[in-house]
Design a protein around this motif. Structure first.
Motif, short mmCIF file in Angstrom:
data_model
loop_
_atom_site.label_atom_id
_atom_site.label_comp_id
_atom_site.label_asym_id
_atom_site.label_seq_id
_atom_site.Cartn_x
_atom_site.Cartn_y
_atom_site.Cartn_z
N VAL A 1 47.18 18.79 55.41
CA VAL A 1 48.22 18.00 56.05
C VAL A 1 49.30 17.70 55.02
CG1 VAL A 1 48.76 15.86 57.28
CG2 VAL A 1 46.55 16.93 57.61
N VAL A 2 50.53 17.91 55.37
CA VAL A 2 51.65 17.65 54.47
C VAL A 2 52.72 16.84 55.20
CG1 VAL A 2 51.31 19.67 52.98
CG2 VAL A 2 52.65 19.89 55.08
N GLU A 3 53.68 16.38 54.42
CA GLU A 3 54.74 15.57 55.01
C GLU A 3 55.56 16.36 56.02
OE1 GLU A 3 56.81 14.44 51.53
OE2 GLU A 3 55.37 12.88 50.95
N GLU A 4 55.85 17.62 55.72
CA GLU A 4 56.61 18.48 56.62
C GLU A 4 55.79 19.73 56.88
OE1 GLU A 4 60.91 20.84 56.74
OE2 GLU A 4 60.61 19.15 55.37
N MET A 5 55.23 19.84 58.09
CA MET A 5 54.35 20.95 58.42
C MET A 5 55.13 22.25 58.55
SD MET A 5 51.27 19.87 58.46
CE MET A 5 50.39 21.16 59.33
N PRO A 6 54.46 23.40 58.33
CA PRO A 6 55.14 24.70 58.51
C PRO A 6 55.62 24.86 59.94
CG PRO A 6 53.00 24.95 57.43
CD PRO A 6 53.06 23.56 57.91
N ASP A 7 56.63 25.70 60.11
CA ASP A 7 57.20 25.88 61.44
C ASP A 7 57.55 27.35 61.64
OD1 ASP A 7 58.04 25.17 63.91
OD2 ASP A 7 59.99 24.38 63.29
N PHE A 8 57.19 27.85 62.82
CA PHE A 8 57.54 29.22 63.18
C PHE A 8 59.05 29.31 63.38
CE2 PHE A 8 58.09 32.75 66.16
CZ PHE A 8 57.27 33.72 65.61
N PRO A 9 59.69 30.44 63.01
CA PRO A 9 61.14 30.55 63.21
C PRO A 9 61.52 30.31 64.67
CG PRO A 9 60.33 32.36 61.85
CD PRO A 9 59.13 31.62 62.34
N GLY A 10 62.31 29.28 64.90
CA GLY A 10 62.68 28.95 66.27
C GLY A 10 61.82 27.86 66.88
N GLY A 11 60.79 27.41 66.15
CA GLY A 11 59.96 26.32 66.64
C GLY A 11 58.77 26.80 67.46
N MET A 12 58.04 25.83 68.02
CA MET A 12 56.83 26.14 68.77
C MET A 12 57.10 26.96 70.02
SD MET A 12 53.97 25.37 67.57
CE MET A 12 53.65 24.79 65.90
N LYS A 13 58.23 26.73 70.67
CA LYS A 13 58.55 27.50 71.85
C LYS A 13 58.71 28.97 71.51
CE LYS A 13 61.78 27.65 75.74
NZ LYS A 13 62.99 27.04 76.35
N ALA A 14 59.36 29.23 70.38
CA ALA A 14 59.53 30.62 69.95
C ALA A 14 58.17 31.24 69.60
CB ALA A 14 60.48 30.68 68.75
N LEU A 15 57.27 30.44 69.01
CA LEU A 15 55.93 30.94 68.69
C LEU A 15 55.19 31.33 69.96
CD1 LEU A 15 53.50 31.44 66.85
CD2 LEU A 15 52.99 29.00 66.97
N MET A 16 55.26 30.49 70.98
CA MET A 16 54.60 30.81 72.24
C MET A 16 55.16 32.08 72.87
SD MET A 16 52.27 28.56 72.46
CE MET A 16 52.23 28.52 70.66
N GLU A 17 56.48 32.21 72.79
CA GLU A 17 57.10 33.42 73.35
C GLU A 17 56.67 34.66 72.57
OE1 GLU A 17 61.25 32.67 73.29
OE2 GLU A 17 61.21 31.25 74.98
N TYR A 18 56.60 34.53 71.25
CA TYR A 18 56.18 35.67 70.43
C TYR A 18 54.76 36.10 70.79
CZ TYR A 18 54.21 38.11 66.40
OH TYR A 18 53.55 39.01 65.61
N LEU A 19 53.87 35.14 70.89
CA LEU A 19 52.48 35.47 71.22
C LEU A 19 52.35 36.06 72.62
CD1 LEU A 19 50.70 32.35 69.70
CD2 LEU A 19 50.78 34.64 68.74
N SER A 20 53.09 35.48 73.57
CA SER A 20 52.98 35.97 74.95
C SER A 20 53.52 37.39 75.09
CB SER A 20 53.74 35.04 75.89
OG SER A 20 55.13 35.07 75.60
N GLN A 21 54.49 37.75 74.25
CA GLN A 21 55.08 39.08 74.33
C GLN A 21 54.27 40.14 73.57
OE1 GLN A 21 59.04 38.53 72.85
NE2 GLN A 21 59.69 37.27 74.62
N ASN A 22 53.49 39.70 72.59
CA ASN A 22 52.83 40.67 71.71
C ASN A 22 51.33 40.83 71.96
OD1 ASN A 22 54.90 41.61 69.42
ND2 ASN A 22 55.32 39.46 69.92
N ILE A 23 50.67 39.81 72.49
CA ILE A 23 49.23 39.91 72.69
C ILE A 23 48.94 40.76 73.93
CG2 ILE A 23 47.15 38.62 73.29
CD1 ILE A 23 48.05 36.40 71.53
N LYS A 24 48.04 41.74 73.78
CA LYS A 24 47.59 42.61 74.87
C LYS A 24 46.09 42.42 75.06
CE LYS A 24 51.76 44.28 74.86
NZ LYS A 24 52.72 43.84 75.90
N TYR A 25 45.70 42.28 76.30
CA TYR A 25 44.27 42.09 76.57
C TYR A 25 43.55 43.40 76.28
CZ TYR A 25 40.67 39.13 78.67
OH TYR A 25 39.59 38.31 78.86
N PRO A 26 42.61 43.44 75.32
CA PRO A 26 41.90 44.69 74.98
C PRO A 26 41.21 45.27 76.21
CG PRO A 26 41.47 42.99 73.35
CD PRO A 26 42.17 42.32 74.48
#
Length: 605
Positions: A360-385
């Motif tokens: 835990v730190v004072e300023e946590m890491p952040d995905f470029p564009g924030g959490m919404k961008a992270l969700m979009e990245y995962l939704s676009q890239n993850i494929k169900y095996p």
């Protein structure tokens, strides 16, 4: 409602209640000095009681907590959060704006009148000649006006009065001056200026002014002046206009009430005790005000149970269990106690070595564009095996990784595995991420461990779409897979232990606390008590409880998956163990036993 508006409304409600209380109990007695104290106390308590904080005391008494719960359930309006839109002027905003303009116009008008009256008194003080009459220094008015006083200044037109009348006037106005009645007048005027729309404040002002005259009249009669001649004197001055309304005027109306009070029989001394009755009313106002604040806190009490719009951090594989509450219902529980502390890990050296990994730190890491961008990245890239899809494998994969100082991803591990194919797909997508914005401690970029849960679920026959992947309140990424047959139904994921009946992890209808998530949050708010030893040791953190909701809704097999301290763990187990029966989970319309996880956050403030 803003805190300022709530404070302002509470003041006006208190004034209305105090006026009704005054008329009911004090209006007809002759304890003028006690009435003066009571009226000034009403103003003071109205201004101060909304500021007094006794929430801590209220939360330690079960009846008070029950009242707060009832208030939050029945009285508080439902709060709806909607996405921000482009600012547009509507009728509601126009109405509020109009009301603000009307209110501040009234305040400006009354404040201007107040200053003009004050200025006129000061001008008379400067312009009038001074003299001494019957041993009292007075200001001689230049034209016919009714006598009056303002603090130590006494104004009189002596040519209009006989010697006996002047003696009565001097005694009357000296009473106002010695007892500083002008303070009461100024306070009531200022209250009327800012609460002018409240009719009760004007009624209260009239009572203040009238009571001051009763006190002065009573003093005149005490000094031996004849009651009847004094009353006729007052009637003779009824047509005289006062030079300034801000002053204590000798012939203030209505004279009828003053004469009735002078002729009234004195109230018995035992009647003084009733003046203590307004203390319970003041205490009740303070309690109700704080119950209202506690109720609003209870409404927010659910906002810290299971994460927000930031992915939760964990340091042990076994504590990475994610609660099974529906994502759209998840809220946080905040347990306010004492001073807020932060769980931070710090090093003694000024430059943090590369080998140090923070949780835990004072300023946590952040995905470029924030959490919404992270969700979009995962939704676009993850494929169900395909292999997992064919076997009908589903579940939650929890991936832990380190966001390094330069923002790169390293040390990727699966801390909760479901299937090798699903694990591999989750790792693949995490590995391919772009560089993050690194976390910071004391202004320096540091290595921070981060955890992301990814749930793979099978449902329906349609082709997978990125839009089906939704972001939960826990930032949990749900990867949706679809069955191969049109008549397929969602399969539950269950486990069997020995010869006992199966315990499911995912079912069609998940178990539910009586009253839903709102009922669960209120139960926790009422039941959880922050252990004293934990407060002294400044212990705080997230305790994650696992339990089994049986077919009959009873809870069993309660365990701590993530421990913080023995006292906090014991309190969490105690509260969960005392829960009423739940509505059991169902699979294919049959009640089944379901494994359930519930995190409880203990935080010091």
């Amino acid at each position: 409602m803003t805190p300022e508006l709530a404070y302002f409304l509470k003041i006006n409600v208190a004034i209305a209640l105090f006026y009704a209380f005054y008329r009911l109990f004090f209006y007809k007695d002759t304890f003028f000095h006690w009435r003066r104290i009571a009226l000034l106390s009403f103003f003071a308590i109205s201004l101060l009681y909304p500021l007094l904080n006794i929430q801590g005391w209220i939360k330690t008494h079960e009846p008070m907590v029950a009242m707060a719960d009832l208030y939050a359930t029945i009285i508080l309006p439902e709060q709806t959060v909607t996405p921000q839109q482009e600012p547009t002027m509507n009728w509601q905003e126009l109405t509020i704006l109009f009301m603000k303009i009307v209110y501040w116009s009234g305040v400006l008008f009354l404040a201007t009148r107040f200053l003009l009256q004050l200025g006129s008194i000061i001008r008379l003080h400067i312009q009038c000649s001074k003299s001494t009459i019957q041993g009292t220094r007075v200001h001689l008015l230049k034209k016919v006006n009714g006598p009056f006083s303002f603090f130590r200044w006494i104004f009189i037109y002596p040519q209009s009065h006989t010697e006996s009348e002047i003696s009565e006037i001097i005694t009357h106005e000296e009473t106002h001056a010695r007892q500083y009645h002008s303070v009461d007048v100024l306070i009531s005027e200022l209250m009327c200026t800012f609460c002018w729309f409240n009719p009760f404040i004007w009624l209260m002002k009239r009572e203040v002014r009238g009571n001051l005259e009763y006190m002065a009249d009573h003093r005149v009669l005490e000094t031996g002046h004849d009651s009847k001649s004094y009353q006729y004197h007052l009637l003779g001055l009824a047509h005289h206009k006062a030079a300034a309304n801000l002053s204590n005027s000798f012939n203030v109306l209505p004279l009828k009430n003053r004469i009735k009070m002078m002729n009234k029989r004195r109230t018995k001394e035992i009647g003084r005790t009733k003046y203590l009755m307004f203390l319970p009313l003041a205490a009740l106002l303070m309690i109700v005000s704080n119950i209202e604040m506690v109720a609003r806190t209870t409404e927010k009490f659910a906002k810290e149970v299971m994460g927000q719009a930031t992915t939760q951090v964990t340091s042990k594989p076994e504590i990475a269990t994610i609660p099974e509450l529906p994502a759209e219902e998840i809220q946080k529980i905040i347990l306010p106690q004492e001073k807020k502390a932060q769980e931070t890990l710090e090093t003694h050296s000024k430059i943090v070595p590369d080998s140090v990994i923070f949780e835990v730190v004072e300023e946590m890491p952040d995905f470029p564009g924030g959490m919404k961008a992270l969700m979009e990245y995962l939704s676009q890239n993850i494929k169900y095996p395909a292999e997992a899809h064919a076997k009908g494998t589903q579940g939650r994969v929890i991936v832990c990784f380190v966001v390094k100082k330069d923002g790169s991803i390293d040390n990727i591990k699966v801390v909760r595995s479901v299937d090798p194919y699903l694990d591999k797909e989750a790792i693949r997508v995490i590995t391919a991420m772009p560089k993050w914005k690194p976390g910071k401690q004391r202004g320096q970029a540091v290595n921070v461990r981060f955890t992301v849960p990814v749930a793979f679920r099978l449902t329906g026959p349609e082709p997978a779409k990125a839009e089906e992947i939704k972001q939960s309140d826990l930032e949990e990424v749900v990867v949706v897979g679809y069955g191969l047959k049109e008549d397929s139904t969602p399969d539950a994921v269950g486990i069997k232990t020995g010869d006992t009946e199966p315990t499911f992890k995912v079912v069609e209808t998940m178990p539910k606390f009586p009253g839903g998530t709102t009922g669960l949050m209120k139960y926790l708010a009422r039941s959880i008590k922050y252990p004293t030893i934990a407060q002294k040791n400044k212990e705080q953190g997230r305790v994650i409880i696992k339990m089994v909701v049986g077919k009959d809704g009873s809870l069993s097999d309660i365990k701590v998956l993530r421990s913080v301290s023995p006292s906090l763990d014991a309190e969490a187990i105690r509260v969960v163990g005392n829960m009423p029966k739940w509505e059991p989970g169902q699979q294919r319309e049959q009640a089944v036993a379901v494994e359930y996880t519930l995190p409880i956050v203990f935080r010091l403030q």
